[in-house]
Design a protein around this motif. Structure first.
Motif, PDB file in Angstrom:
ATOM      1  N   VAL A  46     -14.009  21.209  58.043  1.00  0.00           N
ATOM      2  CA  VAL A  46     -13.278  19.938  57.965  1.00  0.00           C
ATOM      3  C   VAL A  46     -11.886  20.078  58.581  1.00  0.00           C
ATOM      4  O   VAL A  46     -11.399  19.154  59.252  1.00  0.00           O
ATOM      5  CB  VAL A  46     -13.191  19.454  56.501  1.00  0.00           C
ATOM      6  N   ALA A  47     -11.239  21.226  58.369  1.00  0.00           N
ATOM      7  CA  ALA A  47      -9.905  21.442  58.946  1.00  0.00           C
ATOM      8  C   ALA A  47      -9.953  21.428  60.464  1.00  0.00           C
ATOM      9  O   ALA A  47      -9.095  20.818  61.126  1.00  0.00           O
ATOM     10  CB  ALA A  47      -9.333  22.772  58.446  1.00  0.00           C
ATOM     11  N   VAL A  48     -10.952  22.074  61.042  1.00  0.00           N
ATOM     12  CA  VAL A  48     -11.088  22.093  62.506  1.00  0.00           C
ATOM     13  C   VAL A  48     -11.362  20.695  63.037  1.00  0.00           C
ATOM     14  O   VAL A  48     -10.787  20.278  64.051  1.00  0.00           O
ATOM     15  CB  VAL A  48     -12.208  23.068  62.926  1.00  0.00           C
ATOM     16  N   ALA A  49     -12.223  19.949  62.355  1.00  0.00           N
ATOM     17  CA  ALA A  49     -12.506  18.571  62.773  1.00  0.00           C
ATOM     18  C   ALA A  49     -11.258  17.699  62.671  1.00  0.00           C
ATOM     19  O   ALA A  49     -11.009  16.853  63.543  1.00  0.00           O
ATOM     20  CB  ALA A  49     -13.629  17.981  61.915  1.00  0.00           C
ATOM     21  N   THR A  50     -10.469  17.907  61.632  1.00  0.00           N
ATOM     22  CA  THR A  50      -9.232  17.139  61.460  1.00  0.00           C
ATOM     23  C   THR A  50      -8.234  17.438  62.568  1.00  0.00           C
ATOM     24  O   THR A  50      -7.590  16.528  63.111  1.00  0.00           O
ATOM     25  CB  THR A  50      -8.590  17.454  60.089  1.00  0.00           C
ATOM     26  N   ASP A 284     -11.654  24.596  72.417  1.00  0.00           N
ATOM     27  CA  ASP A 284     -12.736  23.609  72.409  1.00  0.00           C
ATOM     28  C   ASP A 284     -14.067  24.259  72.040  1.00  0.00           C
ATOM     29  O   ASP A 284     -14.884  23.672  71.311  1.00  0.00           O
ATOM     30  CB  ASP A 284     -12.850  22.937  73.779  1.00  0.00           C
ATOM     31  N   ASN A 285     -14.274  25.472  72.546  1.00  0.00           N
ATOM     32  CA  ASN A 285     -15.502  26.200  72.255  1.00  0.00           C
ATOM     33  C   ASN A 285     -15.652  26.444  70.746  1.00  0.00           C
ATOM     34  O   ASN A 285     -16.698  26.160  70.142  1.00  0.00           O
ATOM     35  CB  ASN A 285     -15.478  27.523  73.005  1.00  0.00           C
ATOM     36  N   ILE A 286     -14.579  26.941  70.145  1.00  0.00           N
ATOM     37  CA  ILE A 286     -14.591  27.220  68.705  1.00  0.00           C
ATOM     38  C   ILE A 286     -14.647  25.931  67.896  1.00  0.00           C
ATOM     39  O   ILE A 286     -15.369  25.829  66.894  1.00  0.00           O
ATOM     40  CB  ILE A 286     -13.345  28.039  68.315  1.00  0.00           C
ATOM     41  N   SER A 287     -13.897  24.922  68.356  1.00  0.00           N
ATOM     42  CA  SER A 287     -13.832  23.656  67.617  1.00  0.00           C
ATOM     43  C   SER A 287     -15.177  22.964  67.541  1.00  0.00           C
ATOM     44  O   SER A 287     -15.572  22.454  66.481  1.00  0.00           O
ATOM     45  CB  SER A 287     -12.808  22.727  68.273  1.00  0.00           C
ATOM     46  N   ILE A 288     -15.892  22.959  68.654  1.00  0.00           N
ATOM     47  CA  ILE A 288     -17.187  22.283  68.675  1.00  0.00           C
ATOM     48  C   ILE A 288     -18.166  22.986  67.739  1.00  0.00           C
ATOM     49  O   ILE A 288     -18.932  22.338  67.011  1.00  0.00           O
ATOM     50  CB  ILE A 288     -17.747  22.228  70.113  1.00  0.00           C
ATOM     51  N   TYR A 289     -18.133  24.304  67.726  1.00  0.00           N
ATOM     52  CA  TYR A 289     -19.065  25.048  66.877  1.00  0.00           C
ATOM     53  C   TYR A 289     -18.720  24.897  65.392  1.00  0.00           C
ATOM     54  O   TYR A 289     -19.616  24.688  64.563  1.00  0.00           O
ATOM     55  CB  TYR A 289     -19.066  26.528  67.260  1.00  0.00           C
ATOM     56  N   LEU A 290     -17.439  25.000  65.059  1.00  0.00           N
ATOM     57  CA  LEU A 290     -17.032  24.972  63.652  1.00  0.00           C
ATOM     58  C   LEU A 290     -16.779  23.571  63.114  1.00  0.00           C
ATOM     59  O   LEU A 290     -17.019  23.305  61.935  1.00  0.00           O
ATOM     60  CB  LEU A 290     -15.768  25.821  63.458  1.00  0.00           C
ATOM     61  N   GLY A 291     -16.274  22.674  63.953  1.00  0.00           N
ATOM     62  CA  GLY A 291     -15.863  21.366  63.461  1.00  0.00           C
ATOM     63  C   GLY A 291     -16.846  20.237  63.655  1.00  0.00           C
ATOM     64  O   GLY A 291     -16.803  19.241  62.919  1.00  0.00           O
ATOM     65  N   THR A 404     -22.411  31.594  54.032  1.00  0.00           N
ATOM     66  CA  THR A 404     -21.372  31.574  55.067  1.00  0.00           C
ATOM     67  C   THR A 404     -21.670  30.541  56.147  1.00  0.00           C
ATOM     68  O   THR A 404     -20.774  30.139  56.881  1.00  0.00           O
ATOM     69  CB  THR A 404     -21.210  32.958  55.720  1.00  0.00           C
ATOM     70  N   GLN A 405     -22.930  30.100  56.241  1.00  0.00           N
ATOM     71  CA  GLN A 405     -23.295  29.079  57.224  1.00  0.00           C
ATOM     72  C   GLN A 405     -23.583  27.724  56.584  1.00  0.00           C
ATOM     73  O   GLN A 405     -24.096  26.821  57.251  1.00  0.00           O
ATOM     74  CB  GLN A 405     -24.519  29.539  58.028  1.00  0.00           C
ATOM     75  N   ILE A 406     -23.235  27.566  55.324  1.00  0.00           N
ATOM     76  CA  ILE A 406     -23.596  26.357  54.591  1.00  0.00           C
ATOM     77  C   ILE A 406     -22.979  25.100  55.200  1.00  0.00           C
ATOM     78  O   ILE A 406     -23.546  24.008  55.110  1.00  0.00           O
ATOM     79  CB  ILE A 406     -23.185  26.497  53.105  1.00  0.00           C
ATOM     80  N   ALA A 407     -21.812  25.231  55.830  1.00  0.00           N
ATOM     81  CA  ALA A 407     -21.155  24.073  56.447  1.00  0.00           C
ATOM     82  C   ALA A 407     -21.619  23.847  57.880  1.00  0.00           C
ATOM     83  O   ALA A 407     -21.200  22.879  58.518  1.00  0.00           O
ATOM     84  CB  ALA A 407     -19.641  24.254  56.426  1.00  0.00           C
ATOM     85  N   LEU A 408     -22.486  24.723  58.370  1.00  0.00           N
ATOM     86  CA  LEU A 408     -22.996  24.588  59.737  1.00  0.00           C
ATOM     87  C   LEU A 408     -24.442  24.120  59.755  1.00  0.00           C
ATOM     88  O   LEU A 408     -24.774  23.117  60.381  1.00  0.00           O
ATOM     89  CB  LEU A 408     -22.881  25.933  60.477  1.00  0.00           C
ATOM     90  N   GLU A 409     -25.310  24.862  59.057  1.00  0.00           N
ATOM     91  CA  GLU A 409     -26.738  24.578  59.128  1.00  0.00           C
ATOM     92  C   GLU A 409     -27.432  25.146  57.894  1.00  0.00           C
ATOM     93  O   GLU A 409     -26.908  26.038  57.231  1.00  0.00           O
ATOM     94  CB  GLU A 409     -27.314  25.197  60.414  1.00  0.00           C
TER      95      GLU A 409
END
Length: 446
Positions: A46-50, A284-291, A404-409
């Motif tokens: 959520v922080a990265v998306a924000t 952008d690379n990190i943001s797209i993956y995490l956010g 550790t991947q619960i917020a991703l998939e």
């Protein structure tokens, strides 16, 4: 909502931070609590998306905020019940410890077994490489090794090409991963628990060699699994060594941050091999993956697809097993549809919550999250109350990556409750029984 001031993302971020503080207090400052870690992972997303709101111009819906908070609250409730269940109903043998490992001993594996392991992993790498080379040639690859994985990635997403590996190769990859994990454990046990003067760095060779197999998969999930395994094992060893003192929390948090940074570096570098990192910046690379997963989840709520089979997205691996036993269950694709917005394209990870809500509705999602919390709470307490770091700790570290991947998939029902999960458990059990014997344990000299 587009334009204006970001509202819901910021609201969710603040709510998650408050929930983290509540969980930390309820769990008595236990920084390794699965509930605490799961909240922390959502905070990162959520922080990265924000931080990317001004560029992405995307906020989330109120139903997304509610779903995340309810999911995490039910997960926490499950962990609390799981912990209390073990405390209340644990039988008398819990006060004893049948592990033959102790802190005044170190593990010594003969060199010939290291050489055999290296030979087996090298053979698996050879066949794995030939497999991906065959895939790449079907979509135009010629000779430039720099572009090999880029073409493999194209072939894997091509509906006309069967990119599946043979059962024997999958078995070899599983064995290579598990035995490399085992030798990583041996090195860490000798280094941290036993504090043996000789570090025996040769135990790290299988793990380093198996990184080649991880790279050849073209994905990054296996890197997350490896990083999770090492960090959880490290944290448990430190906690056991220092009697679960809360004074270690700052050190553990520091190690966790360092681990995340190292993973992001590897994440970026591996992206160059598949062509994922060449066209966009590091941020952008990190943001797209995490956010992006939290934004994708919100977009899912805007137009959810129809459900054609009960539990299709969550129980894919279970249905695959049932097909093996002759059940008439239709074949379907597990991969989610790709979505795009503004400067972000080709996103198909929607957090773990999406699968549960799509398959079982809001109430079903709550039950699923409670069940996960129950499982990990029970498992965590079971490992924690033991006096030594042993096989139970290794299995827990191996199976912790869904958190550790619960917020991703979603990874628990797609990877743990699967044939792959059974193979992992079988291999680590057999490897442990073969190597962890009195003859391989040496008492430290004072």
């Amino acid at each position: 909502m587009k334009g204006g001031i970001v509202v819901m993302l910021f609201l969710l971020l603040v709510a998650l931070i408050l929930l983290l503080l509540v969980a930390y207090v309820i769990m008595r400052q236990d920084i390794l609590s699965p509930w605490v870690i799961s909240i922390y992972m959502f905070i990162i997303t959520v922080a990265v998306a924000t931080l990317n709101y001004s560029k992405w111009n995307e906020d989330i819906s109120s139903i997304t905020v509610l779903s995340v908070l309810v999911a995490l609250i039910f997960f926490g409730a499950g962990e609390i019940v799981g912990r209390s269940f073990l405390t209340q109903f644990s039988i008398s043998h819990n006060s004893k410890d049948y592990s033959i490992l102790s802190s005044n001993q170190y593990i010594r594996i003969k060199k010939r077994y290291i050489f055999v392991t290296i030979a087996v992993i090298s053979m698996v790498i050879y066949f794995h490489y030939n497999h991906i080379l065959s895939l790449a040639r079907q979509v135009g690859f010629s000779s430039s090794m720099h572009n090999l994985l880029y073409y493999v990635r194209i072939a894997q997403f091509s509906p006309e090409i069967d990119s599946s590996r043979s059962g024997l190769l999958n078995l070899g990859l599983t064995f290579s991963t598990v035995i490399s994990y085992f030798f990583i454990f041996v090195f860490m046990f000798n280094f941290i628990i036993s504090e043996h003067k000789k570090k025996y760095y040769r135990y790290l060779i299988p793990g380093l060699l198996n990184v080649i197999n991880i790279v050849l998969t073209t994905g990054r999930t296996q890197f997350i699994n490896l990083a999770t395994f090492i960090l959880i094992l490290l944290f448990f060893m430190l906690k056991h060594k220092y009697k679960w003192s809360t004074r270690l929390n700052n050190k553990i948090l520091t190690y966790g941050i360092i681990g995340v940074i190292l993973f992001l570096v590897i994440f970026r570098m591996s992206g160059y091999l598949t062509g994922k990192s060449e066209s966009i910046s590091l941020w952008d690379n990190i943001s797209i993956y995490l956010g992006s997963p939290i934004i994708a989840l919100s977009k899912y709520f805007e137009s959810p697809p129809e459900r054609f089979l009960f539990g299709s997205e969550t129980f894919y691996s279970i249905y695959h097993i049932l097909r093996k036993f002759g059940f008439d269950i239709p074949q379907y694709d597990l991969i989610h549809s790709f979505i795009s917005w503004d400067s972000v394209s080709n996103v198909n990870i929607y957090t773990s919550i999406r699968r549960y809500i799509h398959d079982f509705g809001f109430l079903g999602m709550s039950i699923m999250m409670f069940s996960l919390g129950l499982f990990y709470g029970f498992f965590y307490k079971y490992v924690k109350i033991k006096r030594n770091v042993d096989l139970r700790t290794v299995v827990y570290a191996m199976y912790f990556f869904p958190i550790t991947q619960i917020a991703l998939e979603e990874r628990f029902f797609t990877n743990i409750v699967s044939i792959q999960g059974v193979y992992n458990l079988t291999f680590i059990f057999l490897i442990w029984k073969y190597f962890i014997k009195e003859k391989n344990l040496v008492t430290n000299r004072c």
